[in-house]
Design a protein around this motif. Structure first.
Motif, PDB file in Angstrom:
ATOM      1  N   LYS A 416     -10.952 -16.311 -27.417  1.00  0.00           N
ATOM      2  CA  LYS A 416     -11.725 -15.220 -28.029  1.00  0.00           C
ATOM      3  C   LYS A 416     -11.006 -13.884 -27.869  1.00  0.00           C
ATOM      4  O   LYS A 416     -11.080 -13.027 -28.757  1.00  0.00           O
ATOM      5  CB  LYS A 416     -13.121 -15.161 -27.410  1.00  0.00           C
ATOM      6  N   ALA A 417     -10.312 -13.725 -26.752  1.00  0.00           N
ATOM      7  CA  ALA A 417      -9.542 -12.492 -26.548  1.00  0.00           C
ATOM      8  C   ALA A 417      -8.417 -12.397 -27.574  1.00  0.00           C
ATOM      9  O   ALA A 417      -8.193 -11.338 -28.175  1.00  0.00           O
ATOM     10  CB  ALA A 417      -8.976 -12.456 -25.132  1.00  0.00           C
ATOM     11  N   ILE A 418      -7.717 -13.508 -27.784  1.00  0.00           N
ATOM     12  CA  ILE A 418      -6.617 -13.525 -28.758  1.00  0.00           C
ATOM     13  C   ILE A 418      -7.152 -13.279 -30.164  1.00  0.00           C
ATOM     14  O   ILE A 418      -6.569 -12.518 -30.951  1.00  0.00           O
ATOM     15  CB  ILE A 418      -5.859 -14.868 -28.687  1.00  0.00           C
ATOM     16  N   LEU A 419      -8.282 -13.909 -30.481  1.00  0.00           N
ATOM     17  CA  LEU A 419      -8.878 -13.746 -31.811  1.00  0.00           C
ATOM     18  C   LEU A 419      -9.256 -12.286 -32.059  1.00  0.00           C
ATOM     19  O   LEU A 419      -8.972 -11.733 -33.131  1.00  0.00           O
ATOM     20  CB  LEU A 419     -10.106 -14.642 -31.940  1.00  0.00           C
ATOM     21  N   LEU A 420      -9.889 -11.658 -31.066  1.00  0.00           N
ATOM     22  CA  LEU A 420     -10.285 -10.259 -31.228  1.00  0.00           C
ATOM     23  C   LEU A 420      -9.059  -9.366 -31.384  1.00  0.00           C
ATOM     24  O   LEU A 420      -9.052  -8.430 -32.193  1.00  0.00           O
ATOM     25  CB  LEU A 420     -11.122  -9.802 -30.030  1.00  0.00           C
ATOM     26  N   LEU A 421      -8.021  -9.670 -30.620  1.00  0.00           N
ATOM     27  CA  LEU A 421      -6.786  -8.893 -30.711  1.00  0.00           C
ATOM     28  C   LEU A 421      -6.228  -8.931 -32.131  1.00  0.00           C
ATOM     29  O   LEU A 421      -5.755  -7.919 -32.656  1.00  0.00           O
ATOM     30  CB  LEU A 421      -5.766  -9.461 -29.718  1.00  0.00           C
ATOM     31  N   LYS A 422      -6.320 -10.095 -32.755  1.00  0.00           N
ATOM     32  CA  LYS A 422      -5.796 -10.245 -34.116  1.00  0.00           C
ATOM     33  C   LYS A 422      -6.732  -9.636 -35.161  1.00  0.00           C
ATOM     34  O   LYS A 422      -6.296  -9.232 -36.238  1.00  0.00           O
ATOM     35  CB  LYS A 422      -5.558 -11.729 -34.414  1.00  0.00           C
ATOM     36  N   GLN A 423      -8.030  -9.581 -34.840  1.00  0.00           N
ATOM     37  CA  GLN A 423      -9.001  -9.041 -35.796  1.00  0.00           C
ATOM     38  C   GLN A 423      -9.099  -7.516 -35.749  1.00  0.00           C
ATOM     39  O   GLN A 423      -9.649  -6.908 -36.670  1.00  0.00           O
ATOM     40  CB  GLN A 423     -10.389  -9.631 -35.514  1.00  0.00           C
ATOM     41  N   MET A 424      -8.578  -6.922 -34.700  1.00  0.00           N
ATOM     42  CA  MET A 424      -8.736  -5.477 -34.516  1.00  0.00           C
ATOM     43  C   MET A 424      -8.301  -4.637 -35.718  1.00  0.00           C
ATOM     44  O   MET A 424      -9.035  -3.730 -36.127  1.00  0.00           O
ATOM     45  CB  MET A 424      -8.007  -5.026 -33.249  1.00  0.00           C
ATOM     46  N   PRO A 425      -7.144  -4.896 -36.332  1.00  0.00           N
ATOM     47  CA  PRO A 425      -6.753  -4.065 -37.485  1.00  0.00           C
ATOM     48  C   PRO A 425      -7.775  -4.104 -38.621  1.00  0.00           C
ATOM     49  O   PRO A 425      -8.022  -3.082 -39.270  1.00  0.00           O
ATOM     50  CB  PRO A 425      -5.411  -4.680 -37.918  1.00  0.00           C
ATOM     51  N   GLN A 426      -8.385  -5.277 -38.855  1.00  0.00           N
ATOM     52  CA  GLN A 426      -9.392  -5.373 -39.912  1.00  0.00           C
ATOM     53  C   GLN A 426     -10.693  -4.667 -39.519  1.00  0.00           C
ATOM     54  O   GLN A 426     -11.519  -4.361 -40.370  1.00  0.00           O
ATOM     55  CB  GLN A 426      -9.706  -6.844 -40.229  1.00  0.00           C
ATOM     56  N   MET A 427     -10.844  -4.409 -38.221  1.00  0.00           N
ATOM     57  CA  MET A 427     -12.051  -3.741 -37.735  1.00  0.00           C
ATOM     58  C   MET A 427     -11.822  -2.248 -37.522  1.00  0.00           C
ATOM     59  O   MET A 427     -12.638  -1.561 -36.911  1.00  0.00           O
ATOM     60  CB  MET A 427     -12.529  -4.405 -36.442  1.00  0.00           C
ATOM     61  N   GLY A 428     -10.694  -1.759 -38.024  1.00  0.00           N
ATOM     62  CA  GLY A 428     -10.458  -0.318 -38.024  1.00  0.00           C
ATOM     63  C   GLY A 428      -9.731   0.237 -36.828  1.00  0.00           C
ATOM     64  O   GLY A 428      -9.750   1.443 -36.596  1.00  0.00           O
ATOM     65  N   CYS A 429      -9.073  -0.629 -36.042  1.00  0.00           N
ATOM     66  CA  CYS A 429      -8.382  -0.128 -34.850  1.00  0.00           C
ATOM     67  C   CYS A 429      -7.222  -1.061 -34.509  1.00  0.00           C
ATOM     68  O   CYS A 429      -7.401  -2.277 -34.418  1.00  0.00           O
ATOM     69  CB  CYS A 429      -9.362  -0.047 -33.681  1.00  0.00           C
ATOM     70  N   TYR A 430      -6.048  -0.496 -34.326  1.00  0.00           N
ATOM     71  CA  TYR A 430      -4.882  -1.307 -33.991  1.00  0.00           C
ATOM     72  C   TYR A 430      -4.733  -1.417 -32.471  1.00  0.00           C
ATOM     73  O   TYR A 430      -4.978  -0.448 -31.751  1.00  0.00           O
ATOM     74  CB  TYR A 430      -3.613  -0.705 -34.589  1.00  0.00           C
ATOM     75  N   PRO A 431      -4.341  -2.592 -31.972  1.00  0.00           N
ATOM     76  CA  PRO A 431      -4.165  -2.753 -30.521  1.00  0.00           C
ATOM     77  C   PRO A 431      -3.104  -1.794 -29.992  1.00  0.00           C
ATOM     78  O   PRO A 431      -2.099  -1.540 -30.661  1.00  0.00           O
ATOM     79  CB  PRO A 431      -3.698  -4.210 -30.375  1.00  0.00           C
ATOM     80  N   ASN A 432      -3.330  -1.269 -28.798  1.00  0.00           N
ATOM     81  CA  ASN A 432      -2.304  -0.457 -28.156  1.00  0.00           C
ATOM     82  C   ASN A 432      -1.678  -1.244 -27.006  1.00  0.00           C
ATOM     83  O   ASN A 432      -1.961  -2.440 -26.831  1.00  0.00           O
ATOM     84  CB  ASN A 432      -2.877   0.887 -27.685  1.00  0.00           C
ATOM     85  N   PHE A 433      -0.849  -0.593 -26.229  1.00  0.00           N
ATOM     86  CA  PHE A 433      -0.169  -1.290 -25.136  1.00  0.00           C
ATOM     87  C   PHE A 433      -1.169  -1.916 -24.169  1.00  0.00           C
ATOM     88  O   PHE A 433      -1.004  -3.061 -23.728  1.00  0.00           O
ATOM     89  CB  PHE A 433       0.739  -0.314 -24.383  1.00  0.00           C
ATOM     90  N   LEU A 434      -2.229  -1.179 -23.838  1.00  0.00           N
ATOM     91  CA  LEU A 434      -3.211  -1.687 -22.878  1.00  0.00           C
ATOM     92  C   LEU A 434      -3.941  -2.913 -23.416  1.00  0.00           C
ATOM     93  O   LEU A 434      -4.313  -3.806 -22.645  1.00  0.00           O
ATOM     94  CB  LEU A 434      -4.209  -0.584 -22.525  1.00  0.00           C
ATOM     95  N   SER A 435      -4.152  -2.951 -24.727  1.00  0.00           N
ATOM     96  CA  SER A 435      -4.807  -4.118 -25.336  1.00  0.00           C
ATOM     97  C   SER A 435      -3.967  -5.367 -25.099  1.00  0.00           C
ATOM     98  O   SER A 435      -4.464  -6.393 -24.608  1.00  0.00           O
ATOM     99  CB  SER A 435      -4.988  -3.901 -26.843  1.00  0.00           C
ATOM    100  N   TYR A 436      -2.692  -5.262 -25.466  1.00  0.00           N
ATOM    101  CA  TYR A 436      -1.795  -6.406 -25.283  1.00  0.00           C
ATOM    102  C   TYR A 436      -1.631  -6.743 -23.805  1.00  0.00           C
ATOM    103  O   TYR A 436      -1.656  -7.914 -23.410  1.00  0.00           O
ATOM    104  CB  TYR A 436      -0.428  -6.100 -25.895  1.00  0.00           C
ATOM    105  N   SER A 437      -1.459  -5.729 -22.988  1.00  0.00           N
ATOM    106  CA  SER A 437      -1.206  -5.947 -21.568  1.00  0.00           C
ATOM    107  C   SER A 437      -2.353  -6.700 -20.904  1.00  0.00           C
ATOM    108  O   SER A 437      -2.133  -7.623 -20.107  1.00  0.00           O
ATOM    109  CB  SER A 437      -0.985  -4.603 -20.870  1.00  0.00           C
ATOM    110  N   ALA A 438      -3.596  -6.313 -21.238  1.00  0.00           N
ATOM    111  CA  ALA A 438      -4.760  -6.965 -20.629  1.00  0.00           C
ATOM    112  C   ALA A 438      -4.788  -8.452 -20.947  1.00  0.00           C
ATOM    113  O   ALA A 438      -5.022  -9.294 -20.064  1.00  0.00           O
ATOM    114  CB  ALA A 438      -6.043  -6.293 -21.116  1.00  0.00           C
ATOM    115  N   VAL A 439      -4.533  -8.784 -22.204  1.00  0.00           N
ATOM    116  CA  VAL A 439      -4.603 -10.187 -22.623  1.00  0.00           C
ATOM    117  C   VAL A 439      -3.396 -10.970 -22.107  1.00  0.00           C
ATOM    118  O   VAL A 439      -3.540 -12.084 -21.580  1.00  0.00           O
ATOM    119  CB  VAL A 439      -4.700 -10.291 -24.158  1.00  0.00           C
TER     120      VAL A 439
END
Length: 556
Positions: A416-439
């Motif tokens: 679910k974390a990976i899925l949300l990470l991939k869906q973020m651009p369609q939800m109006g926000c691009y992942p930043n370093f902290l997003s990737y780092s956490a996952v």
């Protein structure tokens, strides 16, 4: 007489007809004009209606600046002109500037010899609003040379542009050179107030205070309020209080609701609620100054952040009793308060009530609840709210996405974390370093997830984010735990090439794994490379760790 004749008679002989009905008629005529081959005479029938207010309103109502200019040009010389109308203003300039038609606006003003200091000030502000700082500065210097000191409007506009663009040092430089050193012009209250606002904005409180005290012209309420607000935002509430006291004592310019609200906010942020309430009571009882919703919100927010939710609720009741209507900020403060005191369920219930009441929720109110749901280990509900935000055209902040991602990782719901990470651009926000780092960090510590780790690392790098010391260290550790020594060595080498030093804990895992595979010489060489290419602040600790395993004294 036919209905058409009556309508035409009313149109041509307005007498006491109100202006409002004629505006749509004129607008309709304007929109039918062929601007490639315009016929000015089509508007002559409206000449008896011309007044400054009507001309201004029609120009503002046009969607096309060219229709505005066409109407203005016709109204400059109507035929007939029974009311002897003539322009005393250039209201179309704002319309042209709002459409970025700078050259057309300037040429028109120059044609009428109206390209004055005041008008140049409008151009400077318009360029500044678009971020064209060089154009703003260039215009100011042009008018300064032309007007020989009569450029106060342009100068004030330039100061405003620089302050809004956070170029306060440049504004301060212009003030020092033009006002203090060269004395090109005499500053007015707007000059001083703009400069004080800028100095407070960047924390130059001593300079702001000195400027306030040494003003060569009279202060107005705006000056006082800008100074009070600036002092309070920088934590100098006592200085702000002294200014308010001076205003009360002088009785020439008395503090208003903004003055007191700034002061109350300053005290609340310092946790001095007794002083905040004293100011509130003085405002209401002594000064007979009616608080507005912002005043109440400042108090309610301060009380909530301090954990005194009950007092905040009492203040909300007082707000309603005095006839002031609460808003989304009021309720968002209450949501924060509930969360701070650990009443998460009450916060969630209050949020639902806000929805049921039909309140227009904003990103801040959603963020409070999404963050709280993430802390409670309910990230799926958080995702539902994120999708609801997007459906309501509210862009979620990166911070609340990251809170949900961390919650999924903590619960080991990696898919679910990976899925949300991939869906973020369609939800109006691009992942930043902290997003990737956490996952990635979470996946690296789990079994059988290294393929997903590598996929996310590649995606992260492609999106312009680099690995940092922590991420490198965790990845090296993960590869060692999974027995992938070649990738561990590769990352260690990459890390050294970037002058980054592995954490001591991960270095121990790395050394232990290589030593167990009889690669002692290789790990020693890698350590030497690290010492030669990086700044290792605690080299002795790293050396002891290396010696422990390379000498065969490991407990493994």
């Amino acid at each position: 007489m036919t209905a058409a004749a009556v309508s035409l008679r009313r149109l041509l002989h307005p007498v006491s007809e109100p202006l409002t009905p004629i505006i749509p008629t004129i607008t309709s005529f304007l929109q039918s004009v062929n601007l490639q081959n315009p016929d000015l005479s089509i508007l002559n029938q409206f000449s008896s209606y011309l007044t400054p207010n009507l001309v201004t309103q029609i120009i503002k109502d046009q969607t096309s600046p060219f229709h505005s200019l066409f109407f203005f040009n016709w109204a400059s010389n109507p035929n007939p002109n029974p009311n002897n109308y003539f322009h005393t203003h250039f209201c179309y300039i704002d319309k042209l500037l709002s459409h970025k038609l700078f050259a057309l606006a300037a040429d028109t003003l120059k044609t009428h010899e109206k390209f004055s200091d005041f008008m140049v000030g409008k151009f400077i502000k318009a360029h500044g609003d678009l971020g064209h700082l060089k154009s703003s500065v260039k215009l100011f210097h042009q008018v300064k040379e032309r007007e020989l000191g009569g450029c106060l409007f342009s100068y004030n506009a330039l100061l405003g542009v620089l302050v809004r663009a956070n170029r306060v040092s440049y504004a301060w430089g212009y003030f020092g050179h033009i006002v203090i050193k060269a004395r090109v012009l005499k500053p007015d209250v707007s000059t001083y107030t703009t400069m004080i606002r800028g100095l407070c904005k960047v924390g130059m409180i001593e300079n702001a205070e000195k400027l306030f005290v040494e003003m060569s012209c009279g202060r107005n309420l705006w000056t006082y309020n800008v100074t009070i607000d600036g002092f309070c935002k920088n934590g100098f509430v006592e200085k702000a209080q002294r200014i308010v006291d001076e205003m009360v004592k002088g009785e020439t310019i008395l503090p208003d609701v903004f003055s007191y609200t700034s002061l109350i906010d300053g005290y609340c942020k310092k946790g001095e609620f007794r002083n905040a309430m004293r100011c509130f009571n003085e405002m209401v009882t002594t000064r007979n100054c009616k608080p507005n919703v912002v005043t109440y919100n400042v108090l309610i927010n301060g009380l909530c952040l301090s954990g005194d939710v009950d007092e905040a609720k009492r203040m909300m009741s007082l707000l309603r009793l005095t006839g002031v209507r609460d808003n989304i900020a009021t309720h968002t403060s209450l949501l924060k308060g509930y969360c701070i005191v650990g009443k998460s369920e009450e916060a969630i219930e209050h949020f639902k009530e806000m929805i049921n009441l039909g309140m227009s929720l904003d990103g801040k109110s959603y963020a409070v609840i999404v963050n709280e749901l993430s802390k409670l280990g309910r990230p799926d509900e958080g995702v539902m709210l994120l999708k609801e935000m997007r459906a309501s055209c509210i862009s979620p902040s990166i911070a609340i996405f990251n809170a949900v991602l961390r919650s999924f990782v903590k619960l080991q719901k990696f898919d679910k974390a990976i899925l949300l990470l991939k869906q973020m651009p369609q939800m109006g926000c691009y992942p930043n370093f902290l997003s990737y780092s956490a996952v990635i960090t979470g996946l690296a510590g789990a079994k059988g997830m290294m393929h997903d780790v590598e996929m996310l690392v590649n995606e992260m790098i492609q999106n312009g984010h680099c690995l940092d010391t922590t991420l490198y260290s965790e990845l090296i550790k993960a590869y060692c735990i999974h027995g992938d020594i070649s990738n561990a060595i590769r990352l260690f080498t990459d890390m050294v090439d970037e002058s980054l030093v592995i954490s001591i804990a991960c270095f121990e895992v790395f050394v232990k794994e290589l030593s167990s595979r009889c690669l002692v010489l290789e790990v020693e060489n890698l350590f030497e490379q690290m010492k030669n290419q990086c700044t290792v602040s605690d080299a002795e600790t790293y050396q002891r760790t290396l010696d422990q395993y390379s000498s065969g004294n490991s407990d493994s």
